[in-house]
Motif scaffolding. Structure first.
Motif, PDB file in Angstrom:
ATOM      1  N   ASN A 173       0.852  -1.176   0.000  1.00  0.00           N
ATOM      2  CA  ASN A 173       0.000   0.000   0.000  1.00  0.00           C
ATOM      3  C   ASN A 173       0.895   1.236   0.000  1.00  0.00           C
ATOM      4  O   ASN A 173       1.656   1.441   0.946  1.00  0.00           O
ATOM      5  CB  ASN A 173      -0.903  -0.014   1.230  1.00  0.00           C
ATOM      6  CG  ASN A 173      -1.891   1.135   1.245  1.00  0.00           C
ATOM      7  OD1 ASN A 173      -1.698   2.157   0.607  1.00  0.00           O
ATOM      8  ND2 ASN A 173      -2.970   0.956   1.988  1.00  0.00           N
ATOM      9  N   PRO A 174       0.828   2.076  -1.040  1.00  0.00           N
ATOM     10  CA  PRO A 174       1.716   3.246  -1.100  1.00  0.00           C
ATOM     11  C   PRO A 174       1.489   4.232   0.049  1.00  0.00           C
ATOM     12  O   PRO A 174       2.346   5.072   0.315  1.00  0.00           O
ATOM     13  CB  PRO A 174       1.390   3.874  -2.456  1.00  0.00           C
ATOM     14  CG  PRO A 174       0.045   3.338  -2.818  1.00  0.00           C
ATOM     15  CD  PRO A 174      -0.038   1.980  -2.213  1.00  0.00           C
ATOM     16  N   GLU A 175       0.337   4.142   0.720  1.00  0.00           N
ATOM     17  CA  GLU A 175       0.119   4.988   1.890  1.00  0.00           C
ATOM     18  C   GLU A 175       0.865   4.449   3.113  1.00  0.00           C
ATOM     19  O   GLU A 175       1.064   5.166   4.094  1.00  0.00           O
ATOM     20  CB  GLU A 175      -1.370   5.108   2.188  1.00  0.00           C
ATOM     21  CG  GLU A 175      -2.145   5.824   1.094  1.00  0.00           C
ATOM     22  CD  GLU A 175      -3.613   5.954   1.429  1.00  0.00           C
ATOM     23  OE1 GLU A 175      -4.026   5.445   2.491  1.00  0.00           O
ATOM     24  OE2 GLU A 175      -4.339   6.561   0.627  1.00  0.00           O
ATOM     25  N   GLU A 176       1.261   3.191   3.057  1.00  0.00           N
ATOM     26  CA  GLU A 176       1.983   2.568   4.167  1.00  0.00           C
ATOM     27  C   GLU A 176       3.482   2.554   3.933  1.00  0.00           C
ATOM     28  O   GLU A 176       4.269   2.737   4.863  1.00  0.00           O
ATOM     29  CB  GLU A 176       1.469   1.139   4.382  1.00  0.00           C
ATOM     30  CG  GLU A 176       0.003   1.086   4.791  1.00  0.00           C
ATOM     31  CD  GLU A 176      -0.525  -0.326   4.855  1.00  0.00           C
ATOM     32  OE1 GLU A 176       0.187  -1.260   4.422  1.00  0.00           O
ATOM     33  OE2 GLU A 176      -1.661  -0.508   5.336  1.00  0.00           O
ATOM     34  N   ILE A 177       3.900   2.331   2.695  1.00  0.00           N
ATOM     35  CA  ILE A 177       5.327   2.345   2.357  1.00  0.00           C
ATOM     36  C   ILE A 177       5.493   2.977   0.979  1.00  0.00           C
ATOM     37  O   ILE A 177       4.889   2.545  -0.001  1.00  0.00           O
ATOM     38  CB  ILE A 177       5.940   0.920   2.399  1.00  0.00           C
ATOM     39  CG1 ILE A 177       7.430   0.967   2.028  1.00  0.00           C
ATOM     40  CG2 ILE A 177       5.172  -0.060   1.553  1.00  0.00           C
ATOM     41  CD1 ILE A 177       8.158  -0.341   2.303  1.00  0.00           C
ATOM     42  N   SER A 178       6.283   4.044   0.923  1.00  0.00           N
ATOM     43  CA  SER A 178       6.547   4.759  -0.314  1.00  0.00           C
ATOM     44  C   SER A 178       7.909   4.339  -0.852  1.00  0.00           C
ATOM     45  O   SER A 178       8.929   4.524  -0.185  1.00  0.00           O
ATOM     46  CB  SER A 178       6.518   6.274  -0.068  1.00  0.00           C
ATOM     47  OG  SER A 178       6.929   6.973  -1.226  1.00  0.00           O
ATOM     48  N   ILE A 179       7.919   3.748  -2.061  1.00  0.00           N
ATOM     49  CA  ILE A 179       9.153   3.267  -2.681  1.00  0.00           C
ATOM     50  C   ILE A 179       9.346   4.029  -3.978  1.00  0.00           C
ATOM     51  O   ILE A 179       8.655   3.790  -4.968  1.00  0.00           O
ATOM     52  CB  ILE A 179       9.082   1.751  -2.944  1.00  0.00           C
ATOM     53  CG1 ILE A 179       8.731   0.986  -1.670  1.00  0.00           C
ATOM     54  CG2 ILE A 179      10.408   1.245  -3.502  1.00  0.00           C
ATOM     55  CD1 ILE A 179       8.435  -0.480  -1.885  1.00  0.00           C
ATOM     56  N   SER A 180      10.277   4.997  -3.980  1.00  0.00           N
ATOM     57  CA  SER A 180      10.467   5.820  -5.175  1.00  0.00           C
ATOM     58  C   SER A 180      11.852   6.447  -5.151  1.00  0.00           C
ATOM     59  O   SER A 180      12.498   6.529  -4.106  1.00  0.00           O
ATOM     60  CB  SER A 180       9.401   6.925  -5.239  1.00  0.00           C
ATOM     61  OG  SER A 180       9.537   7.817  -4.156  1.00  0.00           O
ATOM     62  N   GLY A 181      12.319   6.852  -6.324  1.00  0.00           N
ATOM     63  CA  GLY A 181      13.587   7.556  -6.423  1.00  0.00           C
ATOM     64  C   GLY A 181      14.807   6.701  -6.180  1.00  0.00           C
ATOM     65  O   GLY A 181      15.895   7.219  -5.905  1.00  0.00           O
ATOM     66  N   ASN A 182      14.664   5.388  -6.293  1.00  0.00           N
ATOM     67  CA  ASN A 182      15.799   4.473  -6.202  1.00  0.00           C
ATOM     68  C   ASN A 182      16.276   4.153  -7.620  1.00  0.00           C
ATOM     69  O   ASN A 182      15.549   4.364  -8.597  1.00  0.00           O
ATOM     70  CB  ASN A 182      15.377   3.183  -5.498  1.00  0.00           C
ATOM     71  CG  ASN A 182      14.769   3.434  -4.128  1.00  0.00           C
ATOM     72  OD1 ASN A 182      15.481   3.644  -3.157  1.00  0.00           O
ATOM     73  ND2 ASN A 182      13.437   3.417  -4.043  1.00  0.00           N
ATOM     74  N   VAL A 183      17.493   3.664  -7.757  1.00  0.00           N
ATOM     75  CA  VAL A 183      17.954   3.258  -9.087  1.00  0.00           C
ATOM     76  C   VAL A 183      16.983   2.230  -9.663  1.00  0.00           C
ATOM     77  O   VAL A 183      16.552   2.315 -10.812  1.00  0.00           O
ATOM     78  CB  VAL A 183      19.390   2.704  -9.021  1.00  0.00           C
ATOM     79  CG1 VAL A 183      19.823   2.205 -10.389  1.00  0.00           C
ATOM     80  CG2 VAL A 183      20.345   3.779  -8.519  1.00  0.00           C
ATOM     81  N   ALA A 184      16.612   1.230  -8.857  1.00  0.00           N
ATOM     82  CA  ALA A 184      15.522   0.302  -9.164  1.00  0.00           C
ATOM     83  C   ALA A 184      14.620   0.267  -7.930  1.00  0.00           C
ATOM     84  O   ALA A 184      15.095  -0.024  -6.837  1.00  0.00           O
ATOM     85  CB  ALA A 184      16.053  -1.092  -9.478  1.00  0.00           C
TER      86      ALA A 184
END
Length: 199
Positions: A173-184
Motif C-alpha cells: 500500500n503506497p500509503e503505508e510504504i513509499s518506494i520511489s527515487g531508487n535506481v531500481a
C-alpha cells in the motif's frame, strides 16, 4: 567506543539504551578507520522474560567481520524495541533480522553497504521510518516474511525493495510504504512460481 573487532552481545538481560533528543547515545568504533567493530547482537534468549529498548541511539560503522554483518543483529527475538534511532554506514546491514519481530518507530537506515533492513523469516513493525543511500533499502532474504509498514519511505537506494524469490504475494500500500527515487524501486530474483499469486 568499541575497539578493533569487538562488539556487544546481549543474552537473557534487560538492556535499555535510554538516550534523549538532547543527549543521544552513539555506539561506534574508537579509531579513525571506519567499520572496524562488530556491532550489537541480541541473542535468541534476549526476550526470555526480559525486555530491552533503544531510544535516541545511533549505531554506526559496525558490521566488521562475518559474525554480525550489521550495526544491529537480532536473532530469534522480539527485543529490543527501537525508537528515534539511526543505523548508518555499516559494513553490511543497518539492521539484520533473523526470525525476529521487533517494533521499529521513527528510525533511519542510511549509507549501509548492503541493506537498510535485512529480513529472514521476520515480521517487524515499522512506523515512520526511512531507508536511504543503502545498496538495498529493504531486503527479503526468505519468502516467509510478514513485515508491517506505516509511513515508511524508501528512497535513494540502489534497490528500494528486493525479494529473493518471486514465489509469494507482493502487495504494498503506497500509503503505508513509499518506494520511489531508487535506481531500481523493486527487484525480484528469478525462480519458479508454484501457485496463484498477486503482484
Amino acid at each position: 567506543y568499541f575497539a578493533l573487532n569487538k562488539g556487544l552481545s546481549i543474552g537473557k538481560a534487560s538492556v535499555n539504551f535510554n538516550g534523549t533528543e538532547e543527549l543521544p547515545i552513539t555506539l561506534t568504533f574508537q579509531g579513525d578507520d571506519e567499520s572496524k567493530w562488530k556491532g550489537v547482537y541480541f541473542q535468541d534468549d534476549s526476550d526470555n522474560t526480559v525486555r530491552s529498548s533503544m531510544t535516541y541511539t545511533t549505531i554506526t560503522n559496525a558490521g566488521y567481520g562475518s559474525d554480525y554483518n550489521a550495526n544491529l543483529y537480532l536473532n530469534k527475538t522480539s527485543q529490543p524495541s527501537m525508537s528515534n534511532c539511526v543505523f548508518a554506514n555499516a559494513e553490511g546491514h543497518g539492521l539484520r533480522l533473523v526470525e525476529s519481530s521487533p517494533s521499529i518507530v521513527s528510525c533511519s537506515f542510511s549509507g549501509n553497504s548492503e541493506c537498510g533492513i535485512y529480513l529472514s523469516n521476520s515480521a517487524p513493525s515499522c512506523v515512520d521510518c526511512s531507508m536511504s543511500g543503502n545498496a538495498y533499502g529493504v531486503y527479503y532474504g526468505t519468502t516467509n516474511f510478514n513485515a508491517s509498514y506505516n509511513s515508511v519511505t524508501v528512497t535513494g537506494n540502489d534497490v528500494g525493495l528486493y525479494s529473493c524469490s518471486p514465489n509469494r504475494n507482493f502487495i504494498f500500500n503506497p500509503e503505508e510504504i513509499s518506494i520511489s527515487g531508487n535506481v531500481a524501486d523493486i527487484a525480484v530474483a528469478g525462480g519458479q512460481i508454484t501457485g496463484d499469486l498477486t503482484w
